[in-house]
Scaffold this motif. Structure first.
Motif, PDB file in Angstrom:
ATOM      1  N   LYS A 107      -5.871   3.393  -8.515  1.00  0.00           N
ATOM      2  CA  LYS A 107      -6.160   3.929  -7.383  1.00  0.00           C
ATOM      3  C   LYS A 107      -6.998   2.200  -6.823  1.00  0.00           C
ATOM      4  CE  LYS A 107      -6.858   8.293  -6.118  1.00  0.00           C
ATOM      5  NZ  LYS A 107      -7.292   9.348  -6.259  1.00  0.00           N
ATOM      6  N   ASP A 119     -13.328   8.200  -4.309  1.00  0.00           N
ATOM      7  CA  ASP A 119     -13.278   8.660  -6.389  1.00  0.00           C
ATOM      8  C   ASP A 119     -13.501   7.654  -7.251  1.00  0.00           C
ATOM      9  OD1 ASP A 119     -11.591   9.946  -4.052  1.00  0.00           O
ATOM     10  OD2 ASP A 119     -10.020  10.085  -4.976  1.00  0.00           O
ATOM     11  N   MET A 159       1.295   7.040  -6.698  1.00  0.00           N
ATOM     12  CA  MET A 159      -0.368   7.592  -6.888  1.00  0.00           C
ATOM     13  C   MET A 159       0.347   9.482  -6.465  1.00  0.00           C
ATOM     14  SD  MET A 159      -3.493   6.161  -5.333  1.00  0.00           S
ATOM     15  CE  MET A 159      -3.386   5.457  -4.203  1.00  0.00           C
ATOM     16  N   LEU A 160       0.952   9.722  -5.335  1.00  0.00           N
ATOM     17  CA  LEU A 160       1.485  10.975  -4.621  1.00  0.00           C
ATOM     18  C   LEU A 160       2.866  11.049  -5.889  1.00  0.00           C
ATOM     19  CD1 LEU A 160       1.262  11.803  -2.386  1.00  0.00           C
ATOM     20  CD2 LEU A 160       2.901  10.969  -0.948  1.00  0.00           C
ATOM     21  N   ARG A 164     -12.270   6.761   0.884  1.00  0.00           N
ATOM     22  CA  ARG A 164     -11.919   7.522  -0.502  1.00  0.00           C
ATOM     23  C   ARG A 164     -11.881   6.629  -1.478  1.00  0.00           C
ATOM     24  NH1 ARG A 164      -8.727  12.892  -0.962  1.00  0.00           N
ATOM     25  NH2 ARG A 164      -8.846  11.577  -3.052  1.00  0.00           N
ATOM     26  N   HIS A 169      -5.053  -0.373  -5.216  1.00  0.00           N
ATOM     27  CA  HIS A 169      -4.467   0.252  -3.919  1.00  0.00           C
ATOM     28  C   HIS A 169      -5.436  -0.022  -3.789  1.00  0.00           C
ATOM     29  CE1 HIS A 169      -2.341   2.689  -0.914  1.00  0.00           C
ATOM     30  NE2 HIS A 169      -3.268   3.663  -0.237  1.00  0.00           N
ATOM     31  N   GLN A 171      -6.240   4.070   8.551  1.00  0.00           N
ATOM     32  CA  GLN A 171      -5.908   3.856   7.110  1.00  0.00           C
ATOM     33  C   GLN A 171      -6.893   2.800   7.043  1.00  0.00           C
ATOM     34  OE1 GLN A 171      -3.947   6.764   6.871  1.00  0.00           O
ATOM     35  NE2 GLN A 171      -2.657   5.505   5.254  1.00  0.00           N
ATOM     36  N   LEU A 173       0.657  -1.073  -0.225  1.00  0.00           N
ATOM     37  CA  LEU A 173      -0.123  -0.071   0.319  1.00  0.00           C
ATOM     38  C   LEU A 173       0.718   1.348  -0.405  1.00  0.00           C
ATOM     39  CD1 LEU A 173      -2.638  -1.081   2.556  1.00  0.00           C
ATOM     40  CD2 LEU A 173      -3.454  -0.824  -0.272  1.00  0.00           C
ATOM     41  N   LEU A 195       2.880   6.551   9.659  1.00  0.00           N
ATOM     42  CA  LEU A 195       2.671   4.839  10.139  1.00  0.00           C
ATOM     43  C   LEU A 195       4.698   4.806   8.899  1.00  0.00           C
ATOM     44  CD1 LEU A 195       1.370   2.692   9.860  1.00  0.00           C
ATOM     45  CD2 LEU A 195       0.331   3.014   8.052  1.00  0.00           C
ATOM     46  N   HIS A 198      -5.825  10.517   5.785  1.00  0.00           N
ATOM     47  CA  HIS A 198      -4.836   9.618   5.309  1.00  0.00           C
ATOM     48  C   HIS A 198      -3.306   9.893   4.149  1.00  0.00           C
ATOM     49  CE1 HIS A 198      -5.676   5.354   3.090  1.00  0.00           C
ATOM     50  NE2 HIS A 198      -4.977   5.922   1.984  1.00  0.00           N
ATOM     51  N   GLY A 231      -9.060   5.284   4.138  1.00  0.00           N
ATOM     52  CA  GLY A 231      -9.441   4.387   2.487  1.00  0.00           C
ATOM     53  C   GLY A 231     -10.738   4.037   2.163  1.00  0.00           C
TER      54      GLY A 231
HETATM   55  C1  HEM Z   1      -2.002   0.808   5.461  1.00  0.00           C
HETATM   56  C2  HEM Z   1      -2.225   1.479   5.129  1.00  0.00           C
HETATM   57  C3  HEM Z   1      -2.516   2.192   3.987  1.00  0.00           C
HETATM   58  C4  HEM Z   1      -1.571   3.213   3.254  1.00  0.00           C
HETATM   59  C5  HEM Z   1      -0.194   3.563   3.881  1.00  0.00           C
HETATM   60  C6  HEM Z   1      -1.989   3.813   2.491  1.00  0.00           C
HETATM   61  C7  HEM Z   1      -1.591   4.637   1.725  1.00  0.00           C
HETATM   62  C8  HEM Z   1      -2.003   5.922   0.661  1.00  0.00           C
HETATM   63  C9  HEM Z   1      -1.102   6.974   0.432  1.00  0.00           C
HETATM   64  C10 HEM Z   1       1.033   7.444   0.504  1.00  0.00           C
HETATM   65  C11 HEM Z   1      -1.633   8.008  -0.750  1.00  0.00           C
HETATM   66  C12 HEM Z   1      -1.532   8.381  -1.655  1.00  0.00           C
HETATM   67  C13 HEM Z   1      -2.176   9.788  -1.110  1.00  0.00           C
HETATM   68  C14 HEM Z   1      -2.262  10.611  -1.950  1.00  0.00           C
HETATM   69  O1  HEM Z   1      -2.115  10.834  -2.896  1.00  0.00           O
HETATM   70  O2  HEM Z   1      -2.467  11.705  -1.210  1.00  0.00           O
HETATM   71  C15 HEM Z   1      -2.796   6.395  -0.151  1.00  0.00           C
HETATM   72  C16 HEM Z   1      -4.351   7.169  -1.297  1.00  0.00           C
HETATM   73  C17 HEM Z   1      -5.320   6.387  -1.132  1.00  0.00           C
HETATM   74  N1  HEM Z   1      -5.596   4.951  -0.592  1.00  0.00           N
HETATM   75 FE1  HEM Z   1      -4.293   4.091   0.710  1.00  0.00          FE
HETATM   76  N2  HEM Z   1      -3.050   3.778   2.236  1.00  0.00           N
HETATM   77  C18 HEM Z   1      -3.407   2.628   2.925  1.00  0.00           C
HETATM   78  C19 HEM Z   1      -4.566   2.281   3.281  1.00  0.00           C
HETATM   79  C20 HEM Z   1      -5.759   2.260   2.140  1.00  0.00           C
HETATM   80  C21 HEM Z   1      -7.061   1.366   2.269  1.00  0.00           C
HETATM   81  C22 HEM Z   1      -7.513   0.493   3.429  1.00  0.00           C
HETATM   82  C23 HEM Z   1      -7.487   1.673   0.814  1.00  0.00           C
HETATM   83  C24 HEM Z   1      -9.221   1.769   0.591  1.00  0.00           C
HETATM   84  C25 HEM Z   1      -9.717   0.710   0.509  1.00  0.00           C
HETATM   85  C26 HEM Z   1      -6.884   2.785   0.594  1.00  0.00           C
HETATM   86  C27 HEM Z   1      -7.528   3.948  -0.084  1.00  0.00           C
HETATM   87  C28 HEM Z   1      -6.551   4.781  -0.933  1.00  0.00           C
HETATM   88  C29 HEM Z   1      -7.092   6.260  -2.115  1.00  0.00           C
HETATM   89  C30 HEM Z   1      -8.993   5.313  -2.195  1.00  0.00           C
HETATM   90  C31 HEM Z   1      -6.446   6.789  -2.024  1.00  0.00           C
HETATM   91  C32 HEM Z   1      -6.414   7.623  -3.229  1.00  0.00           C
HETATM   92  C33 HEM Z   1      -6.895   8.968  -2.383  1.00  0.00           C
HETATM   93  C34 HEM Z   1      -6.407   9.685  -2.092  1.00  0.00           C
HETATM   94  O3  HEM Z   1      -5.304  10.368  -2.385  1.00  0.00           O
HETATM   95  O4  HEM Z   1      -5.984   9.874  -0.275  1.00  0.00           O
HETATM   96  N3  HEM Z   1      -5.841   2.976   1.350  1.00  0.00           N
HETATM   97  N4  HEM Z   1      -3.313   6.084   0.045  1.00  0.00           N
END
Ligand code: HEM
Length: 245
Positions: free
Chosen positions: A55, A145, A37-38, A141, A58, A134, A30, A203, A196, A138
């Protein structure tokens, strides 16, 4: 010369070990896909399809992570003594136990524990809180999204213009949406994206600290902490502080 007698104790049960390694793998994946993504623009990823596909990957890994985490949260009420919340969450004697452990490190005779040492308990609680953050942000989002479950259909229905079937609403496409409601959802999702992202940084920092602390404890106190997460067994040279009598 006195020789230390090593004793082997069964500590981590099978579900706790499975949780640990599934969680470890999912979190690393993740973080890697999150970083993709970032930094997508710097990496030359500009097409909308690619952005959505990353996405989706992820989120799919995210589901494995969330289900594994939910099982572990439940296991804290069912599992063996060391997997339970009662041995993780600080109870009434925790401050004294922590002070005594820190004093034992300072005087060069670190106490040994079957479960987590008191500092490990604090780290694990902080890790769980960040993992829950998270998971919840997550999932929100994923819904806002790309309209993925469990909240996707609710958000699609929220932005759909009057008379439009929410099922026809596509990610990053305003067709069929109500402009004002779409704007509202954008503002709503922004907050969860920020939480997030910053929780992901926290983390990452805590993961490094956790690994550093485990390696330090392993080298100075022994106990086979790393191998115990595979075998379930710790090998200790002293009587553990948390031995059930
Ligand atoms: C330890 C768990 C997780 C970590 C370390 C993590 C990390 C990240 C990071 C670094 C981004 C990029 C943020 C950005 O572009 O601004 C992101 C985006 C995203 N994550 Fe995660 N994530 C985790 C768990 C999850 C879970 C469980 C889901 C959903 C089932 C999820 C859904 C998303 C979505 C939809 C985005 C794109 C939207 C956004 O920018 O916030 N993530 N995540």
């Amino acid at each position: 010369m006195s020789e230390a007698i090593l004793k082997r104790y069964k500590v981590w049960d099978v579900p706790t070990r499975i949780f640990h390694w599934v969680n470890f793998t999912a979190v690393i994946l993740l973080i890697l896909v999150g970083a993709l993504m970032l930094f997508k623009k710097d990496l030359g990823i500009t097409s909308l399809d690619a952005k959505i596909a990353i996405k989706e990957i992820h989120v799919l890994i995210g589901y494995v992570f969330v289900i594994n985490l939910m099982i572990r949260l439940l296991w804290g009420f069912i599992g063996n003594r060391f997997a339970r919340w009662s041995s993780l969450l600080p109870g009434k004697d925790f401050a004294a136990t922590l002070a005594s452990y820190i004093a034992s490190i300072k005087n060069g005779e670190p106490q040994q524990f079957l479960g987590h040492n008191p500092m490990g308990r604090l780290a694990v609680i902080a890790l769980f809180l960040l993992l829950i953050t998270q998971a919840s942000t997550g999932l929100i989002r994923a819904g806002t999204d790309i309209y993925y479950p469990p909240f996707g259909s609710t958000f699609a229905a929220q932005v759909a213009a009057e008379g439009v079937d929410p099922v026809t609403i596509k990610p990053y496409d305003k067709t069929g949406t109500d402009a004002a409601k779409y704007k509202e959802l954008k503002a709503f999702k922004h907050i969860y994206g920020e939480i997030h992202l910053y929780a992901a940084y926290a983390l990452l920092a805590l993961i490094f600290l956790h690994i550093f602390a485990v390696v330090r404890a392993e080298l100075t106190e022994g106990g086979g902490l790393v191998s115990a997460m595979f075998s379930g067994k710790k090998v200790l040279s002293k009587e553990p502080e948390d031995l059930e009598r």
